[in-house]
Design a protein around this motif. Structure first.
Motif, PDB file in Angstrom:
ATOM      1  N   HIS A   2       0.827  -1.201   0.000  1.00  0.00           N
ATOM      2  CA  HIS A   2       0.000   0.000   0.000  1.00  0.00           C
ATOM      3  C   HIS A   2       0.863   1.254   0.000  1.00  0.00           C
ATOM      4  O   HIS A   2       1.809   1.381   0.780  1.00  0.00           O
ATOM      5  N   SER A   3       0.542   2.187  -0.875  1.00  0.00           N
ATOM      6  CA  SER A   3       1.257   3.455  -0.961  1.00  0.00           C
ATOM      7  C   SER A   3       0.250   4.586  -0.987  1.00  0.00           C
ATOM      8  O   SER A   3      -0.465   4.761  -1.978  1.00  0.00           O
ATOM      9  N   PRO A   4       0.156   5.380   0.092  1.00  0.00           N
ATOM     10  CA  PRO A   4      -0.802   6.490   0.082  1.00  0.00           C
ATOM     11  C   PRO A   4      -0.511   7.517  -1.000  1.00  0.00           C
ATOM     12  O   PRO A   4      -1.440   8.142  -1.525  1.00  0.00           O
ATOM     13  N   LEU A   5       0.743   7.682  -1.378  1.00  0.00           N
ATOM     14  CA  LEU A   5       1.054   8.635  -2.432  1.00  0.00           C
ATOM     15  C   LEU A   5       0.570   8.135  -3.789  1.00  0.00           C
ATOM     16  O   LEU A   5       0.034   8.911  -4.596  1.00  0.00           O
ATOM     17  N   LEU A   6       0.731   6.844  -4.061  1.00  0.00           N
ATOM     18  CA  LEU A   6       0.261   6.308  -5.342  1.00  0.00           C
ATOM     19  C   LEU A   6      -1.258   6.248  -5.403  1.00  0.00           C
ATOM     20  O   LEU A   6      -1.825   6.293  -6.495  1.00  0.00           O
ATOM     21  N   GLU A   7      -1.911   6.160  -4.267  1.00  0.00           N
ATOM     22  CA  GLU A   7      -3.367   6.281  -4.271  1.00  0.00           C
ATOM     23  C   GLU A   7      -3.790   7.675  -4.719  1.00  0.00           C
ATOM     24  O   GLU A   7      -4.778   7.845  -5.431  1.00  0.00           O
ATOM     25  N   LEU A   8      -3.018   8.675  -4.288  1.00  0.00           N
ATOM     26  CA  LEU A   8      -3.316  10.058  -4.651  1.00  0.00           C
ATOM     27  C   LEU A   8      -2.876  10.370  -6.074  1.00  0.00           C
ATOM     28  O   LEU A   8      -3.503  11.170  -6.773  1.00  0.00           O
ATOM     29  N   CYS A   9      -1.795   9.723  -6.515  1.00  0.00           N
ATOM     30  CA  CYS A   9      -1.203   9.998  -7.832  1.00  0.00           C
ATOM     31  C   CYS A   9      -0.952   8.675  -8.562  1.00  0.00           C
ATOM     32  O   CYS A   9       0.200   8.250  -8.706  1.00  0.00           O
ATOM     33  N   PRO A  10      -2.008   7.997  -9.016  1.00  0.00           N
ATOM     34  CA  PRO A  10      -1.832   6.650  -9.591  1.00  0.00           C
ATOM     35  C   PRO A  10      -0.975   6.625 -10.846  1.00  0.00           C
ATOM     36  O   PRO A  10      -0.319   5.618 -11.116  1.00  0.00           O
ATOM     37  N   ARG A  11      -0.960   7.713 -11.618  1.00  0.00           N
ATOM     38  CA  ARG A  11      -0.134   7.707 -12.835  1.00  0.00           C
ATOM     39  C   ARG A  11       1.351   7.576 -12.512  1.00  0.00           C
ATOM     40  O   ARG A  11       2.116   7.028 -13.314  1.00  0.00           O
ATOM     41  N   LEU A  12       1.754   8.074 -11.365  1.00  0.00           N
ATOM     42  CA  LEU A  12       3.156   7.927 -10.964  1.00  0.00           C
ATOM     43  C   LEU A  12       3.525   6.451 -10.850  1.00  0.00           C
ATOM     44  O   LEU A  12       4.640   6.047 -11.197  1.00  0.00           O
ATOM     45  N   GLY A  13       2.586   5.647 -10.386  1.00  0.00           N
ATOM     46  CA  GLY A  13       2.854   4.221 -10.220  1.00  0.00           C
ATOM     47  C   GLY A  13       3.098   3.479 -11.509  1.00  0.00           C
ATOM     48  O   GLY A  13       3.629   2.356 -11.491  1.00  0.00           O
ATOM     49  N   ARG A  14       2.738   4.071 -12.642  1.00  0.00           N
ATOM     50  CA  ARG A  14       3.016   3.414 -13.923  1.00  0.00           C
ATOM     51  C   ARG A  14       4.500   3.454 -14.278  1.00  0.00           C
ATOM     52  O   ARG A  14       4.971   2.644 -15.069  1.00  0.00           O
ATOM     53  N   VAL A  15       5.222   4.422 -13.701  1.00  0.00           N
ATOM     54  CA  VAL A  15       6.648   4.567 -14.024  1.00  0.00           C
ATOM     55  C   VAL A  15       7.556   4.328 -12.828  1.00  0.00           C
ATOM     56  O   VAL A  15       8.753   4.075 -12.991  1.00  0.00           O
ATOM     57  N   LEU A  16       7.002   4.394 -11.619  1.00  0.00           N
ATOM     58  CA  LEU A  16       7.846   4.265 -10.435  1.00  0.00           C
ATOM     59  C   LEU A  16       7.009   3.794  -9.254  1.00  0.00           C
ATOM     60  O   LEU A  16       6.028   4.447  -8.879  1.00  0.00           O
ATOM     61  N   ARG A  17       7.416   2.662  -8.680  1.00  0.00           N
ATOM     62  CA  ARG A  17       6.764   2.156  -7.474  1.00  0.00           C
ATOM     63  C   ARG A  17       7.845   1.905  -6.433  1.00  0.00           C
ATOM     64  O   ARG A  17       8.862   1.262  -6.727  1.00  0.00           O
ATOM     65  N   PRO A  18       7.667   2.403  -5.204  1.00  0.00           N
ATOM     66  CA  PRO A  18       8.733   2.269  -4.200  1.00  0.00           C
ATOM     67  C   PRO A  18       8.962   0.820  -3.797  1.00  0.00           C
ATOM     68  O   PRO A  18       8.030  -0.001  -3.802  1.00  0.00           O
ATOM     69  N   LEU A  19      10.203   0.504  -3.453  1.00  0.00           N
ATOM     70  CA  LEU A  19      10.499  -0.806  -2.884  1.00  0.00           C
ATOM     71  C   LEU A  19       9.839  -0.923  -1.509  1.00  0.00           C
ATOM     72  O   LEU A  19       9.652   0.083  -0.808  1.00  0.00           O
TER      73      LEU A  19
END
Length: 367
Positions: A2-19
């Protein structure tokens, strides 16, 4: 994960997901005994010291994003910098090594303590390639030369800024700000009147302030300066927050730019003392108070000075200060150098051996 930032900005998750380096949310706890000692203050702590079971603090939050980007781009080595006692450099070697990267750290002198020596021993045990740079002002040129040398050798190196404080690294601290805001909404703690955190390379304070602004949490972030203004001019944390907001806006979150325009970020210059790495009486007193009353372990270079600023605010304002929260950034678990065998330092390059003379200052004077 779970990443609260990627929930807010899902497009970011298409190029970068934190370890998955951070065990979140880290706890928020009242400092009840210390508050009572101060006559009714309302003090709290955010336990980022337990952000990772093996090596916590604020660094895993930044490195989760920085290492993910490095691996995604096919980098095979990592170059970073800090002082000889830098916990950022140890964390980069610890987590970078686990990710399969060769790690090189350019290190500058600082006052020598038992903790500094432990961190240098950690580099031996972690296999870090360390280089000594005599003057911190020479680090930018030294980093450039190291990156060029490794690039020509075909290593595909990635550069991680000191403290991990780049826009990508700061994403981890934006996420931390969103995390605290969710805990406030969930009733885990009252809305803070201020959140106090050490200010070294600036990324933690900048990211928290941006995260709070995105979440609508009105608490100001008070960055307690632990480095000279020549190392970190007051404008730099705000510039870093704006650069991080621009990164988010490019990936579908334009509200980040509006949030950056209303940052609540203050700098407290009152705790630096003689300079970076030099303990102050106020920091030592704060360390003893939190150890005695709350069983929390701080260190005088960063968290001790942040705690001293917290206590100063609470003492001067009393209960009318409102809830004050200390963001605890020092790892609860020591690095591997804590248990190093005698003579481990002899495996360091010879120029580091001079930091292992007799009678160092007490442990944990570094970060």
């Amino acid at each position: 994960m779970h990443s609260p930032l990627l929930e807010l900005c899902p497009r970011l998750g298409r190029v970068l997901r934190p370890l998955p380096l951070v065990e979140r949310p880290t706890a928020v706890q009242p400092l009840a005994r210390l508050s009572a000692r101060l006559g009714g203050a309302d003090l709290w702590v955010k336990r980022d010291d337990r952000s990772h079971p093996d090596y916590g603090g604020n660094k895993p939050r930044k490195l989760a994003w920085l290492l993910a980007r490095a691996l995604g781009r096919g980098h095979r080595s990592l170059v970073t910098a800090g002082a000889i006692g830098s916990h950022h450099a140890v964390a980069a070697a610890f987590f970078g090594g686990r990710a399969g990267l060769r790690v090189c750290a350019l290190l500058t002198p600082q006052p020598v303590t038992a903790g500094v020596r432990e961190n240098l021993a950690s580099h031996v045990l972690l296999g870090t390639e360390v280089r000594l740079v005599q003057d911190a002002g020479h680090l930018p040129a030294a980093l450039g030369r190291e990156m060029l040398r490794r690039t020509l050798a075909g290593e595909r190196p990635t550069l991680v800024a000191p403290g991990g404080s780049s826009p990508v690294g700061t994403l981890g601290c934006v996420e931390a700000g969103l995390e605290l805001a969710a805990q406030v909404r969930g009733g885990r703690c009252p809305p803070p009147a201020a959140v106090v955190v050490a200010l070294g390379s600036g990324g933690t304070a900048a990211g928290l302030a941006l995260g709070f602004a995105l979440a609508g949490l009105e608490a100001p972030v008070v960055g307690v300066r632990v480095v000279p203004r020549s190392w970190l001019p007051p404008i730099l944390p705000r510039l870093l927050a704006h650069a991080t907001a621009a990164l988010l806006a490019r990936h579908g979150l334009p509200s980040a730019l509006r949030a950056a325009a209303r940052l609540r970020l203050e700098i407290d210059d009152g705790q630096l003392g003689p300079g970076y790495g030099h303990a102050t009486p106020a920091a030592r007193d704060a360390i003893e108070r939190l150890r005695e009353d709350e069983d929390l372990e701080l260190e005088p270079t960063y968290t001790g000075k942040a705690a001293a600023a917290l206590l100063d605010r609470a003492t001067r304002a009393g209960p009318r200060a409102g809830p004050l929260l200390l963001w605890h950034t020092f790892s609860h678990e020591p690095g591997p150098g804590r248990g190093a065998a005698p003579g481990t330092h002899l495996r360091l390059p010879p120029e580091f051996h001079r930091f292992f003379g007799p009678d160092p200052a007490p442990r944990n004077d570094d970060r």
